[in-house]
Design a protein around this motif. Structure first.
Motif: not given
Length: 124
Positions: A119, A121, A123, A64, A47-50, A44
């Motif tokens: 990076a 996260r 919410e 993204t 995790q680099e989504d944005y 976790i």
């Protein structure tokens, strides 16, 4: 977590920030052996989504991972003279952008200009 090697133990933290710990250990005959221990980080943490993108003279922007990679490709194509030597070893702009994406968080666009990405996260 403990790693025990020949009557000596090396204590590893519960959550280490680095991916490997390097050092040495003295053997039973007085010889020193190098050791490297690869750690399995908590997935976790990576995790680099944005990404938040900071660029000179522009407001912050959230992208993204795919859009960030596309932005890096465009910036590299527009600034071939600013590409660092370690990045130039890759033959294509796509490979150069992927390398920067994985290893850096800033690209120098010249005096007073910058492109930074971090990076984040978000919410929900």
């Amino acid at each position: 977590m403990y790693l025990v090697m020949a009557r000596r133990s090396l204590r590893l933290g519960q959550r280490a920030a680095s991916k490997a710990i390097c050092g040495s250990m003295e053997g039973t005959l007085g010889l020193t052996y190098p050791i490297a221990i690869a750690l399995m980080p908590d997935p976790i943490l990576y995790q680099e989504d944005y990404y938040v993108v900071l660029e000179s003279d522009r407001p912050e922007e959230f992208l993204t991972a795919a859009a960030m990679l596309a932005k890096l490709e465009a910036v590299l194509a527009a600034n071939p003279d600013r590409i660092p030597a370690d990045v130039q070893r890759f033959p294509t702009i796509a490979q150069q952008a992927q390398y920067l994406f994985n290893t850096a968080c800033e690209f120098d666009l010249g005096p007073g200009k910058y492109l930074q990405w971090y990076a984040v996260r978000l919410e929900k």
